[in-house]
Structures are given as C-alpha cells and as structure tokens.
Scaffold this motif. Structure first.
Motif, PDB file in Angstrom:
ATOM      1  N   TYR A  50      44.551  -2.360   9.870  1.00 16.57           N
ATOM      2  CA  TYR A  50      43.867  -3.523   9.292  1.00 16.57           C
ATOM      3  C   TYR A  50      44.482  -4.815   9.819  1.00 16.57           C
ATOM      4  O   TYR A  50      43.772  -5.762  10.193  1.00 16.57           O
ATOM      5  N   SER A  51      45.814  -4.863   9.853  1.00 17.82           N
ATOM      6  CA  SER A  51      46.504  -6.055  10.347  1.00 17.82           C
ATOM      7  C   SER A  51      46.178  -6.306  11.813  1.00 17.82           C
ATOM      8  O   SER A  51      45.978  -7.454  12.235  1.00 17.82           O
ATOM      9  N   TYR A  52      46.107  -5.247  12.579  1.00 17.15           N
ATOM     10  CA  TYR A  52      45.787  -5.358  14.008  1.00 17.15           C
ATOM     11  C   TYR A  52      44.381  -5.930  14.214  1.00 17.15           C
ATOM     12  O   TYR A  52      44.163  -6.798  15.062  1.00 17.15           O
ATOM     13  N   LEU A  53      43.416  -5.465  13.439  1.00 22.99           N
ATOM     14  CA  LEU A  53      42.042  -5.964  13.564  1.00 22.99           C
ATOM     15  C   LEU A  53      41.944  -7.446  13.234  1.00 22.99           C
ATOM     16  O   LEU A  53      41.047  -8.146  13.733  1.00 22.99           O
ATOM     17  N   ALA A  54      42.846  -7.932  12.388  1.00 24.85           N
ATOM     18  CA  ALA A  54      42.786  -9.328  11.941  1.00 24.85           C
ATOM     19  C   ALA A  54      43.387 -10.303  12.949  1.00 24.85           C
ATOM     20  O   ALA A  54      43.386 -11.513  12.697  1.00 24.85           O
ATOM     21  N   ARG A  55      43.857  -9.825  14.085  1.00 23.11           N
ATOM     22  CA  ARG A  55      44.432 -10.719  15.088  1.00 23.11           C
ATOM     23  C   ARG A  55      43.340 -11.423  15.896  1.00 23.11           C
ATOM     24  O   ARG A  55      42.177 -11.029  15.887  1.00 23.11           O
ATOM     25  N   GLU A  56      43.746 -12.446  16.655  1.00 27.94           N
ATOM     26  CA  GLU A  56      42.783 -13.319  17.344  1.00 27.94           C
ATOM     27  C   GLU A  56      41.882 -12.620  18.367  1.00 27.94           C
ATOM     28  O   GLU A  56      40.708 -12.974  18.472  1.00 27.94           O
ATOM     29  N   PHE A 292      45.156 -15.928   9.263  1.00 23.67           N
ATOM     30  CA  PHE A 292      43.787 -16.364   9.557  1.00 23.67           C
ATOM     31  C   PHE A 292      43.594 -17.864   9.341  1.00 23.67           C
ATOM     32  O   PHE A 292      42.974 -18.532  10.184  1.00 23.67           O
ATOM     33  N   PRO A 293      44.096 -18.468   8.262  1.00 20.63           N
ATOM     34  CA  PRO A 293      43.933 -19.921   8.109  1.00 20.63           C
ATOM     35  C   PRO A 293      44.568 -20.727   9.241  1.00 20.63           C
ATOM     36  O   PRO A 293      44.089 -21.821   9.567  1.00 20.63           O
ATOM     37  N   ASN A 294      45.631 -20.200   9.849  1.00 24.08           N
ATOM     38  CA  ASN A 294      46.245 -20.886  10.990  1.00 24.08           C
ATOM     39  C   ASN A 294      45.351 -20.806  12.217  1.00 24.08           C
ATOM     40  O   ASN A 294      45.228 -21.778  12.978  1.00 24.08           O
ATOM     41  N   TYR A 295      44.724 -19.643  12.433  1.00 24.12           N
ATOM     42  CA  TYR A 295      43.817 -19.499  13.570  1.00 24.12           C
ATOM     43  C   TYR A 295      42.642 -20.480  13.450  1.00 24.12           C
ATOM     44  O   TYR A 295      42.286 -21.169  14.411  1.00 24.12           O
TER      45      TYR A 295
END
Length: 478
Positions: A50-56, A292-295
């Motif tokens: 899940y964490s991996y999918l949430a990357r840029e 995500f908010p930083n991206y």
C-alpha cells in the motif's frame, strides 16, 4: 479522536518499517522468507505494498492528478519546457516523456512482484496458522488484480474497440521467468478471477466495517485503507463497466451502494472531501499516506519552480456545461490564490489547504489518496438504466451526485426527464479531476480529444489511447 490518533501512530510506525523493507531489496532479488513466519510479518509486507502504491511514480502523483490527468487534458506544465507539455500533445516517445511512462509499467510490476512474494509465502502455511490468513490472501489477490487492471487500461487497447487486442503479461508467480502477453480477453478473465476469489474470501471471513474482533488485532482497523470487501466489489463494477458488461457492473455497484457505510458528502463540505485526506463518507478504498500532501503542495499548490501544473485555460467550460444551479466543485476546487509561493489559479481539490498554510485541521482525518469513491458507482448505475430505456431511474442515480454538488438535478418533478450519456460523462469529467479516470473514460468511448492551448483536436487512435510498452520488456524476450 483518541482511536484515530492511535491508528495514525501505528500506521506511521508500520509504514516506516514497510518502506525500509521495500527500499533495501535490490531489483529482482528473491526476498528471503524470514519476514513471513509471523502474522506481523505478512501484515508488514501488505502495508508495504500500500505504501509503495502511494509513491509519486504511481498514485502519489502520476496515476492520479499527474501524468494520467495531463493526457486527460485537465492540466499543463506551468514551466514551458516541462515534459508534461509534450505529454499533453501525446508525444509519448519524447525523450523526457518516455521514461515517465516506462516508470509506470516498471513500478506497477514491481508492486505485483511484492504481492506475489507475499502470496507464495502465505501458501506455505496452513490456513489455520493465522487468524487473518484469508484476509491476507484476499487483500493480496485484490491488489494483484487491481495493478494488472490499471496496466491493462493504459497499455492495451479498449476491449470494446478491439476484442482481439493484445493484453498484458499477467504475473502470478514471484519468479525471474518471462511471462507471455495474454490476449486481452484472457487478461480480463484473470483479473476478474482474482477479484472474485478476493470477494469470496472476504465475504466468508466477514468484513470489519460493522464488527469488532479483539483477536484480530490492529490490522482490521480502518478498513477503508485496505483492499476491503466493498473495494473489491466497487473495482469489479469498474472492471465490468470497462469490459462493456453494464448489467454486471450495475449489480456490483449496487452491492456497495446498498451497504450502510458510504454516502455522498453534503455540498457545503465539497472543499474537504479529498484535499489531502481520505473521505470518511464517499471513499470506498484509499491509500494512507502522510507524504501525499507534500506531493500535491509541490505540484498543484505552488506556482514556482519547474514541476507545478496549471489548470488548462478552458477549465471553467467543463463546469459550465449542464450547470443548472451552483456547482460547489467549480467554486471550491479551483481557486485564485495570493499566498506566498502560490499565486494565481490553482486546482485545490487534492491539496491539503491546512498543511500548506501550516494550520491545524480542526478534525483529524486520515491523510492519503482516494482510490475509488461512491460517485463512480452512481454513474455506472445511471448509465445502465439509460441504456435500459429507464430515463427516470437514470436521472435518479445521476442526481445522487449532481445534487450533492449543489446543482438542481435532471429530475425536477415536472414529469419531464431527459438524460443522455453525454450528461453522465459531463458530470464524470467534473467530478473525477485529479483522480486519473477521465482519460480512461474518453478511451472507453473512443472520443476525440481537444487540446485548448494549441487549439488541436486529436482523433481517437491507438497512438493516443495506448501507452507504449517499455522497450526493455521486449528485449528480455529475445
């Protein structure tokens, strides 16, 4: 509140260890089995995916408000030389665009390899060893199906336009061996098979939206950030819709609509549906991410540097179509700012307006990415009734979204109800900005695409709607 704060602490701790686990493994290395001796090890591995999918490269940017929404003609690069300005013209082979597209393919298959590794190790244990054995298996199968489906939508033709098209390799094993490309129909069969098995396992085990099991531990808390039963059913609705089976898509959509855990947000809260957070009403599945908010701050909020995106000049025209009433989406999601470092028109839909201004959110919510939400299911059901010549029911389900956003709806109670597929798609385009879905909808209907900055119309074709498979994928086969 205390429960949410505790959950956030646990998630931060787990996701840190998961990211560390994923990062230290070299590409292609067969992961050792020491992690997979305990329930906690399997849970860490699943959280890691899940964490991996949430990357840029994936849903932290490119598969949501980034690359896929640039080709969906919502945004353009704020800097003239940014590669996205070649992307919006569908120059997929441009030297700076091609690596971004290749990264989607490679990143997604890497995620699939993590899932396959977990599933293979799980199969080595008796199903009675872990209380949540079937939940681990179901989440893994659902994630594997989801990632393959996302690849299929981008890198293959539409099955509706070409039922004999080539699909993608469906990788079911953690192995170095090359997996052949399947015919597109076989790709769909395997995706549906994995999703249905996930549904069966989750339904048999029982979901945790409405029950507590003290023996299950923290893994079953906040099921919205897991591949839960309703997420699987909602994604099956999306798959069957994409496949052209509207009746089955409608049936799966109704399973979620009829359950008591999801509802449309009030129109006055449109600004806070998914601005860096996972909606606690509309979201069926989301990815937890503190990053995500930083991206989104760097790309959607900031108006300096080389990486920010501007809304296209014709953004307002999208919302002025079928505009009977006051559309809160236009008012709240697109704002003209005069903040330090963020000036001019910005799309704020997924920007955490509290964090970017260093304020505290009044009510704590889960940070992250909304992967599939209730409005998409209402559109599917509305479309089903439309093609079934039941105009009133089509309007009823479309109005579930339209009225929740401040518009007056299509059924005004005067006995005259007129709804078209264009009306449904017009609202899809308004609603799904920053979610990576509109390009797929245009592809589904084989639409021509208008690019407003250069005043060009691109006719529907494989060159537009099918991303190129990385060259090295074929080199490995020679």
């Amino acid at each position: 509140m205390k429960r949410l704060i505790y959950t956030l602490f646990i998630l931060l701790t787990i996701c840190y260890s998961c990211d560390s686990f994923l990062d230290v493994r070299p590409t292609g290395e067969i992961v050792n089995n020491e992690l997979f001796e305990t329930a906690e090890g399997f849970e860490e591995a699943i959280y890691g995916v899940y964490s991996y999918l949430a990357r840029e490269p994936l849903y932290g940017k490119n598969m949501t408000y980034g690359l896929v929404d640039v080709v969906g003609q919502y945004f353009s690069g704020g800097w003239d030389q940014h590669w996205s300005n070649q992307l919006r013209l569908y120059n997929y082979k441009h030297m700076e665009v091609r690596p971004e597209i290749d990264a989607i393919w490679e990143s997604m298959y890497k995620g699939i390899s993590y899932v396959n590794n977990m599933l293979e190790n799980l199969a080595k244990h008796d199903s009675t060893k872990f209380a949540l054995y079937n939940v681990y298996k179901a989440e893994g199968l659902g994630l594997r199906a989801f990632m393959h489906f996302e690849l299929l939508r981008l890198f293959s033709e539409s099955i509706i336009q070409n039922p004999n098209a080539t699909g993608i390799p469906y990788r079911e094993n953690y192995t170095y061996q090359v997996t052949p490309f399947d015919p597109i129909n076989e790709s769909y069969n395997k995706i549906i098979r994995d999703f249905k098995e996930a549904e069966r396992l989750l339904a048999a085990h029982g979901e945790y939206f409405d029950r507590v099991d003290e023996n299950a531990g923290g893994f079953v808390k906040d099921r919205v950030i897991h591949m839960n039963l309703y997420a699987v059913q909602a994604l099956l609705a999306r798959v069957y819709w994409e496949k052209g089976d509207l009746e089955t898509a409608k049936n799966y959509a109704m399973k979620v609509i009829d359950c008591p855990f999801f509802s449309m947000e009030d129109k006055t809260n449109v600004e806070d549906i998914m601005n860096g957070i996972i909606s606690d009403k509309e979201t069926i599945w989301g990815l937890y991410s503190e990053e995500f908010p930083n991206y989104t701050r760097d790309v959607m909020y900031s108006s300096g540097g080389n990486n920010y995106y501007d809304p296209k000049p014709d953004y307002r025209e999208i919302y002025e179509v079928d505009q009977d009433g006051f559309d809160y989406r236009l008012d709240k999601w697109f704002q003209t700012l005069s903040d330090h470092g963020a000036e001019g028109l910005r799309c704020m839909k997924v920007v955490d307006r509290f964090k970017v201004r260093l304020n505290t959110r009044p009510v704590a919510k889960l940070s992250g990415i909304n992967m599939i939400r209730l409005p998409e299911l209402y559109y599917i059901v509305s479309e089903y009734y439309l093609v079934s010549d039941n105009m009133e029911m089509a309007a009823t389900y479309l109005d579930k979204v339209v009225k929740a956003r401040g518009l007056n709806g299509f059924n005004k109670g005067d006995g005259i109800v007129v709804v078209s597929r264009m009306n449904i798609n017009n609202d899809r385009r308004k609603e799904l900005v920053c979610e990576g879905q509109w390009f797929q909808i245009m592809k589904h209907y084989n639409m021509s695409i208008y690019e407003s900055i250069t005043d060009q119309t691109f006719q529907a074709s494989k060159d537009i709607y099918v991303f190129p498979v990385p060259d090295n994928e074929y080199e490995y086969r020679n």
